[in-house]
Design a protein around this motif. Structure first.
Motif, PDB file in Angstrom:
ATOM      1  N   THR A 142       0.755  -1.282   0.029  1.00  0.00           N
ATOM      2  CA  THR A 142      -0.232  -0.014  -0.238  1.00  0.00           C
ATOM      3  C   THR A 142       0.808   1.225   0.074  1.00  0.00           C
ATOM      4  N   ARG A 143       1.894   1.187   0.677  1.00  0.00           N
ATOM      5  CA  ARG A 143       2.629   2.541   0.869  1.00  0.00           C
ATOM      6  C   ARG A 143       3.594   2.508  -0.535  1.00  0.00           C
ATOM      7  N   HIS A 145       2.321   1.757  -3.472  1.00  0.00           N
ATOM      8  CA  HIS A 145       1.721   1.876  -4.292  1.00  0.00           C
ATOM      9  C   HIS A 145       1.292   3.724  -4.107  1.00  0.00           C
ATOM     10  N   GLU A 146       1.139   4.112  -3.103  1.00  0.00           N
ATOM     11  CA  GLU A 146       1.042   5.474  -2.970  1.00  0.00           C
ATOM     12  C   GLU A 146       2.119   6.154  -3.463  1.00  0.00           C
ATOM     13  N   GLN A 147       3.491   5.687  -3.326  1.00  0.00           N
ATOM     14  CA  GLN A 147       4.745   6.406  -3.846  1.00  0.00           C
ATOM     15  C   GLN A 147       4.849   5.966  -5.510  1.00  0.00           C
ATOM     16  N   GLY A 148       3.921   5.062  -5.848  1.00  0.00           N
ATOM     17  CA  GLY A 148       4.154   4.927  -7.513  1.00  0.00           C
ATOM     18  C   GLY A 148       5.062   3.946  -8.022  1.00  0.00           C
ATOM     19  N   ALA A 152      -1.451  -1.027  -9.583  1.00  0.00           N
ATOM     20  CA  ALA A 152      -2.781  -1.346  -8.818  1.00  0.00           C
ATOM     21  C   ALA A 152      -2.881  -3.126  -8.873  1.00  0.00           C
ATOM     22  N   LEU A 155      -0.978  -4.398  -5.889  1.00  0.00           N
ATOM     23  CA  LEU A 155      -1.720  -3.981  -4.483  1.00  0.00           C
ATOM     24  C   LEU A 155      -2.870  -5.150  -4.529  1.00  0.00           C
TER      25      LEU A 155
END
Length: 402
Positions: A142-143, A145-148, A152, A155
């Protein structure tokens, strides 16, 4: 010349007298016949069959547990009272009385259950570790994915892995509880074995569940019984008795509930009254005494009237039941033996004076002894019984009563 002439007349006269005597001797006289009277009176049509009595609600008293039955003091026919009469005494068998082989099997079962429980605990710990790892991977993914750094799809795969790990842990927990129950059951068998039969046990008293009489003793002497073994049969033959009649299926279709029944030849001084309670919907095949296959149907008849009139009847007694399928209080009745077929019609020979007159009649019900006459006759007429084939209309007859 006079003498020969008179001799000739004497001869002719003698021959004539002889001829008259011969004709008189061989002339057919009136035929002697049996006769019966046409009358007005009550008439019934019945279906007659043998039946047997039975108690409507018999109670079979059986051993509730394994044990040794003590000798039964009651006899067949003894009266019992619900909640009061002691029927029998049963000494329960010691539940923990196991032989060496069965004890070893029980010990092996405990060991197997303990081993299975250990495996279940290990599986649960492995499932916990996999769940912890999957949740950590989900947090990391999740972390990132937030940073790119994670797509998806990556995730979603981490979330799926976490859900699978959680379900695996739940399944492992259920398996662990199952193994714990199996271990408890195996240990309970050993506890029963260790309990043994050293302590004194009191006999189990079997009390009458209903009031009535002992219909049959199935176990009299002291013996060892398994749970569920019948000991005796109870019932109330005075107030709860009925009759079962096996009817031919072709006769059963004529019987409906509510029809009256005459119960005869049961051993008492007078017939008993009854009512058809029900006709069972399912038939069965039965072979007669001559080996003829018949389709039979059970008809259940309940007694009517005071029970005191049939006090001597019991369970399984033979009776004769006459089910009334039709009755008429004022029917025109003729003997069935007077009827015969004249072409396609029924006919009788009516005695009028000294002659038999052929008369056509219309017949209603016929029970084999008497027949209902719908048209053609009147009360008071006398009929020829069992008419011979050669007896025709207008023949001279002589009633045997004359």
């Amino acid at each position: 010349m006079a003498r020969p002439q008179s001799r000739r007349w004497l001869t002719l006269g003698t021959a004539l007298v002889l001829a008259v005597l011969l004709v008189y001797a061989f002339w057919p006289g009136p035929t002697p016949v049996d006769t019966g009277l046409v009358r007005l009176g009550p008439m019934v049509m019945t279906l007659d069959e043998e039946g047997r009595t039975r108690v409507r609600q018999p109670y079979v008293v059986a051993a509730p547990v394994d044990g040794r039955l003590l000798r039964v003091a009651l006899e067949a026919g003894d009266e019992v009272v619900a909640g009061e009469t002691l029927l029998a005494r049963l000494l329960p068998a010691a539940p923990g009385l196991l032989d060496r082989r069965r004890r070893e099997q029980a010990l092996a079962g405990v060991a197997a259950a303990e081993a299975a429980l250990g495996v279940a605990r290990a599986e649960r710990e492995r499932a916990r570790a996999e769940l912890a790892l999957a949740e950590a991977e989900l947090v990391r993914g999740t972390r990132l994915h937030e940073q790119g750094a994670v797509t998806a799809a990556g995730l979603d795969a981490a979330r799926r892995a976490a859900r699978v790990a959680r379900a695996t842990l739940d399944s492992a927990g259920a398996a662990l509880r199952l193994r714990e129950a199996e271990l408890a059951q195996a240990r309970a068998q050993l506890l029963e074995a260790d309990a043994g039969g050293g302590t004194d046990q009191q006999p189990l008293a079997l009390i009458a569940p209903v009031s009535g009489r002992v219909l049959q003793l199935l176990q009299k002497s002291e013996t060892v019984l398994a749970a569920g073994t019948p000991i005796m049969e109870l019932g109330d033959p005075e107030g709860d008795l009925e009759v079962v009649v096996e009817l031919l299926s072709t006769d059963a279709v004529q019987v409906v509930p509510g029809m009256g029944v005459i119960i005869d030849h049961w051993g008492g001084p007078a017939p008993l009254a009854g009512v058809v309670e029900r006709v069972e919907p399912r038939g069965f095949t039965k072979f007669s005494a001559l080996g003829v296959e018949e389709q039979r149907v059970n008809a259940v008849i309940r007694f009517a009237g005071e029970p005191a009139r049939r006090r001597s009847l019991g369970h399984g007694y033979r009776v004769e039941a006459r089910i009334v399928v039709w009755q008429e209080e004022a029917a025109l009745i003729a003997p069935s033996s007077a009827l015969f077929r004249d072409g396609e019609r029924w006919a009788v020979l009516v005695v009028e004076g000294r002659r038999a007159r052929l008369t056509s009649v219309r017949v209603g019900h016929d029970n084999g002894v008497e027949a209902q006459i719908l048209a053609g006759l009147e009360a008071g007429q006398r009929l020829v019984l069992y008419p011979a084939p050669g007896l025709e209309d207008g023949a001279r007859v002589r009633p045997r009563e004359d």
